[in-house]
Design a protein around this motif. Structure first.
Motif: not given
Length: 261
Positions: A129-146
């Protein structure tokens, strides 16, 4: 330009004000040597610093009552592959109620390739589990989650309820096999690291910066108290739960004002 970095936050409703966003903007720009493009995804830009780039709230194309439920607008909505016209660019997300106490250049420099980075959650302390207070990603790599949330909102909320950061974490692990965590020494929890761990001591000992964390960059204010409350020494208790005042108490921490402005 390579040396321009992207920081994003999200604000909707009335929990946080434009002043709160402006304080986050101030902390980010004071604590980085990089030029920063600071984005706020919101439906109300009134009062925001003129240097903040305003973008509309992400839209969850799903059952109406699940479009704004809990924090999925953040943990699922911000995963949009075309978020803010930033596709292909790395973004660094902060919750509005963090307090930045040190230089954050390393948060821009640390990530490798297109990997996702997040804080190791203070409550679970493991690797799932990650604490979502601060996270970083490249836009276009997490669309499957949405997209998965949009297609299966009832299933997800039944499973995770309001633990949207657990949903986010589970989907990243499902695809990439693990979560990549920021170094623990860069982040701390206000409740767990700045306040005495033994509840009754909080009646007598004031919160302070942890002395064993010289490389600390960010204090997480997950849950309560929030920064404004912590400064005054207020911890709100739900009606009928007065017994929790045994441990849900904090003395004023005026030093927070030295960073949070």
């Amino acid at each position: 330009m390579k040396n321009i970095k992207n920081v994003i936050c999200i604000k909707w409703g009335t929990v946080y004000s434009s002043e709160d966003v402006n304080k986050l903007y101030g902390m980010v720009t004071r604590n980085s040597t990089y030029k920063v493009n600071f984005y706020c995804f919101t439906e109300d830009n009134k009062g925001l610093n003129e240097n903040i780039i305003v973008k509309p709230l992400p839209v969850l194309n799903t059952i109406e009552e699940y479009q704004t439920i809990h924090a999925y607008r953040k943990e699922a909505g911000l995963c949009d592959d075309n978020l803010g016209d930033l596709k292909g660019q790395r973004v660094l997300f902060f919750d509005i109620d963090v307090v930045i106490v040190g230089n954050i250049d390393s948060l821009f420099d640390y990530p490798e390739d297109d990997k996702f980075y997040i804080i190791n959650d203070s409550n679970t302390k493991g690797d799932h589990v990650g604490q979502a207070t601060c996270y970083s990603w490249v836009v276009g790599t997490l669309g499957y989650i949405k997209e998965y949330y949009e297609k299966n909102p009832v299933e997800i909320v039944d499973k995770f309820y309001n633990a949207s950061q657990e949903y986010l974490s589970s989907k990243v692990i499902e695809k990439y096999g693990k979560l990549n965590f920021w170094p623990d020494k860069w982040f701390c929890s206000y409740r767990f690291d700045c306040m005495p761990k033994f509840g009754p001591l909080r009646h007598f000992i004031a919160p302070s910066l942890p002395k064993n964390m010289p490389e600390l960059k960010v204090i997480n204010f997950h849950g309560y108290p929030k920064p404004a409350e912590a400064i005054k020494g207020i911890w709100y208790i739900k009606k009928g739960q007065n017994w929790k005042k045994i441990y849900k108490v904090c003395k004023p921490a005026p030093w927070i004002k030295d960073y949070w402005y």
